[in-house]
Design a protein around this motif. Structure first.
Motif, PDB file in Angstrom:
ATOM      1  N   PRO A   1      -4.571  64.959  30.515  1.00 18.66           N
ATOM      2  CA  PRO A   1      -3.468  64.171  30.879  1.00 18.66           C
ATOM      3  C   PRO A   1      -3.403  64.115  32.597  1.00 18.66           C
ATOM      4  O   PRO A   1      -2.944  63.126  33.034  1.00 18.66           O
ATOM      5  CB  PRO A   1      -2.404  64.659  30.292  1.00 18.66           C
ATOM      6  N   MET A   2      -3.792  65.089  32.966  1.00 16.87           N
ATOM      7  CA  MET A   2      -3.661  65.074  34.533  1.00 16.87           C
ATOM      8  C   MET A   2      -4.486  64.222  35.123  1.00 16.87           C
ATOM      9  O   MET A   2      -4.438  63.793  36.351  1.00 16.87           O
ATOM     10  CB  MET A   2      -4.133  66.603  35.161  1.00 16.87           C
ATOM     11  N   ASN A   3      -5.562  63.566  34.574  1.00 14.10           N
ATOM     12  CA  ASN A   3      -6.371  62.493  35.023  1.00 14.10           C
ATOM     13  C   ASN A   3      -5.903  61.318  35.708  1.00 14.10           C
ATOM     14  O   ASN A   3      -5.886  60.905  36.709  1.00 14.10           O
ATOM     15  CB  ASN A   3      -7.581  62.348  34.215  1.00 14.10           C
ATOM     16  N   ASP A   4      -4.863  60.925  34.673  1.00 15.86           N
ATOM     17  CA  ASP A   4      -3.772  59.843  35.042  1.00 15.86           C
ATOM     18  C   ASP A   4      -2.934  60.307  36.186  1.00 15.86           C
ATOM     19  O   ASP A   4      -2.577  59.284  37.380  1.00 15.86           O
ATOM     20  CB  ASP A   4      -3.104  59.416  34.153  1.00 15.86           C
ATOM     21  N   VAL A   5      -2.450  61.318  36.398  1.00 13.86           N
ATOM     22  CA  VAL A   5      -1.607  61.749  37.451  1.00 13.86           C
ATOM     23  C   VAL A   5      -2.363  61.900  38.758  1.00 13.86           C
ATOM     24  O   VAL A   5      -1.797  61.249  39.705  1.00 13.86           O
ATOM     25  CB  VAL A   5      -0.810  63.123  36.956  1.00 13.86           C
ATOM     26  N   CYS A   6      -3.425  62.422  38.640  1.00 10.92           N
ATOM     27  CA  CYS A   6      -4.427  62.332  39.872  1.00 10.92           C
ATOM     28  C   CYS A   6      -4.657  61.032  40.303  1.00 10.92           C
ATOM     29  O   CYS A   6      -4.767  60.730  41.690  1.00 10.92           O
ATOM     30  CB  CYS A   6      -5.612  63.274  39.727  1.00 10.92           C
ATOM     31  N   ALA A   7      -5.013  60.203  39.581  1.00 13.61           N
ATOM     32  CA  ALA A   7      -5.316  58.685  39.890  1.00 13.61           C
ATOM     33  C   ALA A   7      -4.242  58.138  40.441  1.00 13.61           C
ATOM     34  O   ALA A   7      -4.318  57.576  41.451  1.00 13.61           O
ATOM     35  CB  ALA A   7      -5.652  58.123  38.516  1.00 13.61           C
ATOM     36  N   THR A   8      -2.893  58.706  40.210  1.00 12.18           N
ATOM     37  CA  THR A   8      -1.978  57.961  40.833  1.00 12.18           C
ATOM     38  C   THR A   8      -1.570  58.554  42.264  1.00 12.18           C
ATOM     39  O   THR A   8      -1.192  57.759  42.993  1.00 12.18           O
ATOM     40  CB  THR A   8      -0.569  58.100  39.908  1.00 12.18           C
ATOM     41  N   LEU A   9      -1.622  59.716  42.189  1.00 13.50           N
ATOM     42  CA  LEU A   9      -1.394  60.557  43.418  1.00 13.50           C
ATOM     43  C   LEU A   9      -2.577  60.069  44.513  1.00 13.50           C
ATOM     44  O   LEU A   9      -2.304  59.788  45.532  1.00 13.50           O
ATOM     45  CB  LEU A   9      -1.818  61.840  43.340  1.00 13.50           C
ATOM     46  N   ARG A  10      -3.773  59.963  44.068  1.00 11.88           N
ATOM     47  CA  ARG A  10      -4.765  59.229  44.890  1.00 11.88           C
ATOM     48  C   ARG A  10      -4.480  57.799  45.549  1.00 11.88           C
ATOM     49  O   ARG A  10      -4.553  57.585  46.691  1.00 11.88           O
ATOM     50  CB  ARG A  10      -6.086  59.060  44.283  1.00 11.88           C
ATOM     51  N   GLN A  11      -3.922  57.122  44.522  1.00  4.41           N
ATOM     52  CA  GLN A  11      -3.503  55.617  44.813  1.00  4.41           C
ATOM     53  C   GLN A  11      -2.195  55.666  45.798  1.00  4.41           C
ATOM     54  O   GLN A  11      -2.200  54.714  46.772  1.00  4.41           O
ATOM     55  CB  GLN A  11      -3.074  54.681  43.581  1.00  4.41           C
ATOM     56  N   VAL A  12      -1.343  56.556  45.620  1.00  8.55           N
ATOM     57  CA  VAL A  12       0.059  56.438  46.241  1.00  8.55           C
ATOM     58  C   VAL A  12      -0.175  57.452  47.889  1.00  8.55           C
ATOM     59  O   VAL A  12       0.384  56.898  48.802  1.00  8.55           O
ATOM     60  CB  VAL A  12       0.768  57.362  45.390  1.00  8.55           C
ATOM     61  N   ALA A  13      -1.138  58.148  47.734  1.00  6.66           N
ATOM     62  CA  ALA A  13      -1.345  59.103  48.804  1.00  6.66           C
ATOM     63  C   ALA A  13      -1.525  58.487  50.208  1.00  6.66           C
ATOM     64  O   ALA A  13      -0.651  58.620  51.415  1.00  6.66           O
ATOM     65  CB  ALA A  13      -2.421  59.997  48.815  1.00  6.66           C
ATOM     66  N   PRO A  14      -2.122  57.287  50.510  1.00  2.00           N
ATOM     67  CA  PRO A  14      -2.287  56.856  51.830  1.00  2.00           C
ATOM     68  C   PRO A  14      -1.358  56.026  52.414  1.00  2.00           C
ATOM     69  O   PRO A  14      -1.043  55.590  53.493  1.00  2.00           O
ATOM     70  CB  PRO A  14      -3.522  55.733  51.605  1.00  2.00           C
ATOM     71  N   TYR A  15      -0.247  55.622  51.288  1.00  2.00           N
ATOM     72  CA  TYR A  15       0.898  54.608  51.651  1.00  2.00           C
ATOM     73  C   TYR A  15       2.063  55.519  52.157  1.00  2.00           C
ATOM     74  O   TYR A  15       2.278  56.652  51.458  1.00  2.00           O
ATOM     75  CB  TYR A  15       1.011  53.748  50.608  1.00  2.00           C
ATOM     76  N   ASP A  16       2.742  55.252  53.228  1.00  2.00           N
ATOM     77  CA  ASP A  16       4.000  55.959  53.845  1.00  2.00           C
ATOM     78  C   ASP A  16       5.272  55.723  53.066  1.00  2.00           C
ATOM     79  O   ASP A  16       6.141  55.233  53.559  1.00  2.00           O
ATOM     80  CB  ASP A  16       3.961  55.757  55.470  1.00  2.00           C
ATOM     81  N   VAL A  17       5.236  55.862  51.838  1.00  2.00           N
ATOM     82  CA  VAL A  17       6.400  55.962  51.084  1.00  2.00           C
ATOM     83  C   VAL A  17       6.884  57.250  50.320  1.00  2.00           C
ATOM     84  O   VAL A  17       5.993  58.106  50.218  1.00  2.00           O
ATOM     85  CB  VAL A  17       6.076  55.088  49.767  1.00  2.00           C
ATOM     86  N   PRO A  18       8.158  57.310  50.382  1.00  2.00           N
ATOM     87  CA  PRO A  18       8.680  58.513  49.668  1.00  2.00           C
ATOM     88  C   PRO A  18       8.361  58.827  48.258  1.00  2.00           C
ATOM     89  O   PRO A  18       8.019  57.654  47.599  1.00  2.00           O
ATOM     90  CB  PRO A  18      10.246  58.640  49.667  1.00  2.00           C
TER      91      PRO A  18
END
Length: 493
Positions: free
Chosen positions: A171-188
């Motif tokens: 289930p962490m695969n989806d979490v990691c995919a989201t983290l990877r997608q969000v990381a470059p963008y400067d949002v809280p």
């Protein structure tokens, strides 16, 4: 030759000087002086790290003497001891002589030794910093390369694929995919999940996967400090802002400017502090405690909580405007009980780290031990798993497999087919009274067999059964079918 730190005691009362020397001679190389002239002569000849000077000396006060020491030997840690607590003397000592500690008579021997040891450590740290500064000046390009290499290593350690350990269908695969997608963008980002699910690990992965990866990453547990200390830690303070604020303090937000700040347990902050934090997030500026001026900061805030903040907002305990400032993206971390397929991979990785940390090598886990780990529901999540593995390693024999018999009893008692919230509770049992008793009996027998390494004679004696009686129960509950196979003697790959 001695490795003990060298201290200088200055007191015009000979008996007091002799008493101090007797108490301190086992922990320090002690030099004594009854006059200022003798003290100066010792300082000219010996390498002194700490001075403990009486305040009331005949020629001049201790503070006045230490002011001159500060000018000639600024690295020496300076301390005053006195039977008089004159506020003016204390202020002069701190401001003019740079006094590390003001000790009042009568002093307690253990406290005095501890204070002097801390002063000696401070001296050693000062010397290390000086040497490091010299090295940096001599080889700035080399220093930059070392720093860059370490940052790159950190980035790899917290990579979404290598840093966050999981199985293929986790289930962490989806979490990691989201983290990877969000990381470059400067949002809280707001990370939600139970304690021990790896929220700080996810926060570090976000930081090192962002454009801010080569800037500071700082962590603050908001639930561990009262408001005043938390405000000082995050925003900084000016000298004199409150009792104990003897010098200016730069807060974490200012130190991390350009990087990321991880605010753990954000749901624990008081309503009053929520207002102050909201201003920082809205305006991008802080105001140190006791200062009338604001300072601009450039930070990315990553927050975490084990509470449902939406429910907290509805209940009026958490500000809605602050919630929406923090929750630019909400990422939920799954509990370990929902990641059973990850447990063997996680367990082996945690065991490898524990072996490095404790300096003890084993061959891995038995198949039966891993099966029991997957059966248990782990209310403490990865942190509980880590503690259990460390305990198994300590209790196990070197260069052998860690078997299920080394697991805690409550883990061995976990039911093989259910996700009970507590292995010792009976709420999950179903059927008639006879059926429920049978389920409990089956668990107890299985746990006893595992703990005794499937030695039926020992298990029968412990349970108060005959071998025939135990064999009958094993057949009834089909426990013979789960007896460990010879493969458990091989190291888990």
């Amino acid at each position: 030759m001695t490795d003990l730190p060298t201290i200088l005691l200055i007191d015009d009362e000979i008996r007091s000087l002799e008493s101090l020397e007797r108490i301190l001679c086992d922990d320090f190389e002690v030099r004594t002086a009854a006059t200022i002239e003798d003290a100066n002569a010792i300082l000219e000849q010996d390498w002194i790290q700490v001075i403990l000077c009486d305040q009331r000396m005949p020629q001049q006060s201790g503070v006045e003497f230490l002011k001159s020491v500060r000018q000639r030997w600024p690295d020496i840690i300076r301390m005053i001891v006195s039977g008089y607590t004159d506020a003016h003397d204390i202020i002069d000592g701190i401001n003019e002589a740079g006094i590390f500690q003001y000790i009042t008579k009568p002093w307690h021997p253990e406290n005095l030794i501890l204070t002097l040891q801390n002063a000696c450590r401070l001296y050693a740290l000062q010397r290390e910093n000086e040497l490091l500064a010299i090295e940096l000046k001599m080889s700035p390009s080399g220093a930059r390369k070392v720093v860059a290499d370490r940052r790159e290593t950190l980035r790899k350690d917290y990579d979404f694929d290598d840093g966050i350990i999981r199985g293929k269908a986790s289930p962490m695969n989806d979490v990691c995919a989201t983290l990877r997608q969000v990381a470059p963008y400067d949002v809280p980002v707001l990370l939600c999940g139970s304690s021990g699910t790896g929220k700080e690990l996810a926060a570090r992965a976000l930081h090192y996967g962002s454009l801010r990866w080569n800037k500071p990453f700082v962590v603050e547990n908001c639930g561990a400090l009262p408001d005043q200390l938390l405000e000082s830690e995050l925003f900084g303070h000016k000298r004199g802002a409150f009792t104990g604020a003897v010098e200016d303090h730069v807060g974490l937000f200012e130190r991390a400017s350009g990087g990321s700040v991880f605010l753990d347990e954000i749901g624990e902050v008081s309503p009053a502090f929520q207002v102050k934090l909201l201003r920082v997030l809205q305006e991008g500026e802080i105001r140190p405690v006791g200062s009338a001026k604001t300072r601009k900061v450039d930070i990315r805030v990553i927050a975490a909580t084990n509470k449902n903040l939406e429910d907290e907002v509805k209940a009026g305990r958490f500000r809605a405007d602050l919630y929406y400032r923090l929750a630019g993206m909400v990422i939920r971390m799954p509990d370990l009980k929902d990641r059973r397929g990850d447990i063997p991979v996680l367990a082996r990785a945690l065991l490898s780290r524990a072996m490095d940390h404790l300096g003890k090598q084993v061959q891995g886990f038995s198949d039966e031990a891993l099966e029991c780990m997957q059966t248990y529901h782990w209310p403490g999540n990865v942190r509980e798993l880590q503690n259990e593995i460390q305990q198994m390693l300590v209790m196990g024999k070197e260069d052998t497999l860690l078997g299920a018999d080394l697991l805690s009893r409550h883990i061995l008692r976990a039911d093989r087919s259910q996700d009970q919230e507590d292995a010792d509770m009976l709420d999950d049992l179903e059927g008639t009274l006879k059926d429920r008793v049978a389920q409990v009996e089956s668990r107890i027998i299985r746990e006893t067999l595992i703990r005794n390494r499937w030695n039926k004679s020992k298990a029968a004696r412990e349970l108060g059964l005959s071998r025939v009686g135990l064999r009958s129960k094993l057949e009834r509950y089909e426990l013979e079918k789960i007896k460990p196979l010879p493969s458990v003697r091989r190291a888990a790959s």
